[in-house]
Structures are given as structure tokens and as C-alpha cells.
Design an enzyme around this catalytic site. Sequence first.
Site, PDB file in Angstrom:
ATOM      1  CG  PHE A 137      41.810  45.058  40.671  1.00  0.00           C
ATOM      2  CD1 PHE A 137      43.035  45.282  40.061  1.00  0.00           C
ATOM      3  CD2 PHE A 137      40.843  44.359  39.959  1.00  0.00           C
ATOM      4  CE1 PHE A 137      43.298  44.826  38.780  1.00  0.00           C
ATOM      5  CE2 PHE A 137      41.104  43.885  38.675  1.00  0.00           C
ATOM      6  CZ  PHE A 137      42.324  44.117  38.086  1.00  0.00           C
ATOM      7  CG  ASP A 222      34.272  47.033  41.172  1.00  0.00           C
ATOM      8  OD1 ASP A 222      33.663  45.954  41.001  1.00  0.00           O
ATOM      9  OD2 ASP A 222      35.392  47.266  40.693  1.00  0.00           O
ATOM     10  CE  LYS A 251      36.941  38.675  39.042  1.00  0.00           C
ATOM     11  NZ  LYS A 251      37.373  40.054  39.255  1.00  0.00           N
TER      12      LYS A 251
END
Length: 396
Positions: A137, A222, A251
Site C-alpha cells: 500500500f 516506504d 504518519k
Amino acid sequence: MKKAVIQQSNIVIAPTYNRSEILFVKGEGCTLWDSEGQKYTDFLSGIAVCNLGHSHPEIAQVIYQQAQMLTHVSNLFYTIPQVELASLLVEHSFADRVFFCNSGAEANEAAIKVARKYFSSKGISQRYKIIAMHGSFHGRTMATLSATGQEKVKKGFYPLLQGFEFVPYNQIEALKQKIDDTTCAVILELIQGEGGVNCSTPEFIQEVRKLCDEQGILLIFDEIQTGMGRTGKLFAYEHYGITPDIMTLAKALGNGLPIGAMLAKEQVMCAFEPGSHASTFGGTPLVTAAALQVLRIIERDQILKHCNKMGMYFKERLNWLKSRHSIIEEIRGLGLLLGLKLSISGAPIVKACLERGFIINCVQENVLRFVPPLIISLSEIDALVACLDDLMRHAS
Ligand SMILES: *Cc1c(COP(=O)(O)O)cnc(C)c1O
């Protein structure tokens, strides 16, 4: 009030989320309160965002002070917090330079662009393909969706950006066969969060690094979910004894303020030149001042040490649960990014936990994901485990 807000939200807000019928009004540490005064222990952290807990007083103070001083100027000028944050990130990572943006997707967009630019600026523009993993993702923008290895999020949005190929996670032979003289980079998560808390093996990651070196292609990690201490190291790549060429963060970087970053080695980042890429809000004084305070607190309060300790204890308790309930198939993850795979659907358990004052979530239908603030305590973990034990006794 709650009913009216929910009703209005369902009319005026885009219907892109399935929301639980809870209206949150306040947070402190690992605790959240809803509009009816109900208390919840947060094992989700806004999906791995509030790593230092909610309403951290020192971060709130920094936000307030910086907002009074200077909130935003264009990146056509210099500001102090941006430089200080970049310096600290560089000091604590493999990277030499940082590009700031506002979200995970935007950080991955920047990574994709710089990887292509790196080769095109050398006159090798036929190297533009990026190999990603099944189950990955990387975000919801068109390019990051194109890099995502899950059909369900892509459906309805074709045609996507070309130049992305997919191989199974943790299978080096498949990757070897996919790389050719059109490949510019490999992108992967060291633990696939949305994909179901799937861990990469050290052998795979070390082989990928070797392969990228041999082929002269770039390796992108990532670390949007795994970064900022989540796995017990500041960045998850530190567990593997190798470094990437590019890393993306978002995040937890601002503990709730919107900030993303793409970090890279000197030769890679300098494929960008003035005008190559930009972001109006990227690295404003407000968000970088907050993120700087986040990093300082992680260091000063030995958050990584605590995360490791709590992560190990939590995993042990989840394994104890597994020994008691046959509906649990596997416990996986690292630090405080943990998953519990069920043989049944996870949604009813998530809902029952909410009713008992615990916020958890479920990915891929049947993997309960636990990503509490890194400041979570033993007793909070014990309380959740007791709740799960009780629920599972009735579910099986
Ligand atoms: C959440 C996430 C993203 C997307 O971040 P946004 O800020 O929602 O755009 C990308 N990659 C990973 C690994 C993530 O967990």
C-alpha cells in the site's frame, strides 16, 4: 448533539469512509473521550500517527508558540524549523537530503518522480519502471495507487499510470526475473501495514539490496507506517543491516500534524533541480517545528526503548491468547506494529472492543492490527488482552 453531527456528516462529507458511530471530542496520552463522556484506550493512534499520544503538552505548546510567531511562508525563502528538522532526520538516517510535503502519498509521489528523474537526467530515460510488491500500500493518488499491489483499491480508477510491475513479497527469484534494463527502482514496505502486517524477511531485504546494487537501480523503502520508532528502531531498515537510497515518511512524523518527507542520498536527490518538484505547504514552520519537537521527545524520553519493551510484552500476551483460542492463526509484527490473524472475520471483534472502550482495527478482513501510541503501558496492554480473551471465549 452526537446524533445531529453524525446525520449532518453523512450528508455533507464524501462517503469514502465507513465510520463507527462515535464522536470524539478529546484525547490525552493513550486515552480518548467521546461526546458522551465515554473513555477509550487507543490501540490505533489515528492509524500509526499519534506515536507520542494525544494532546502531548509539549507538542501543543510548540504548535501554539510557532503559530504565534510564523505559520507559513513560501519555500522561496528560508525558515529555521525546516532546516533544523531536516538536519536531525539526516543525522539519524542514511539520507543526505530531505524533501518535505504533506502526506504519505505525496512523499511516495516525490520518491517515484526523483527515481525517474535520476535516470532521465543521466540520459537513461528508458529506465522508468518501478517494481512493487503484491499486497503493498503506497497511497491513494494516481501514481501511488499505480504502485499499490492490491486490486481492491485500484478498481474503478483505470487507466492508471504506466510503468509499475508487481512481484510476490519475500520472493527474491521473482524479483530477479522481473528486473531488466527498463527498471529504475524497487519500492517496498519492510512491514506491510495495510496489507495485513506482513513482515519481510531479513534475507529477502538483504538480497534485494544486493540485487539493486548489481543492477544499478534504486531501492525505495516506504517507511510511512514503520518509521518514527514504530518498530522499536527510529526507522525499520535499521533492523536489517542495510540502507535504502530513498525513504518516505509521513504518519507519525508530526504526531498528528500533516507532514510527509522524502529522504534520499545526495546523488539521488540532486537529480531534482529548482523547478523539478514542489509543494506549497511542504515543510512550513508550523509543522516542522512540531515534528522537530517529536524527534527531540523520542530521544529524550527513550521512546524506542519503551516501544521495544512494550512490543515484546504485547506480542507475548498475544501469543498467550493464541494458545487459548483456536480462531487465532498467527501473531506477527515487530515493536508496536502487531497483527493477529484470525480464521474468522475481524469486524465483529473490532466492534465489540469499541463497545468495551478499546480502539483497534482490522486489515484484510481478518487481521486485527494493533498500533498503539508508543507510550502505551503494561496495564493498558493487559486490559486489552483481557477484553480480547473474553470476547474470543464467546466467539469460538
Ligand atoms: C498510510 C500509508 C500511506 C499513505 O499515506 P497518506 O498520508 O494517507 O497519503 C502510504 N504508505 C504506507 C505504508 C502507509 O501506511
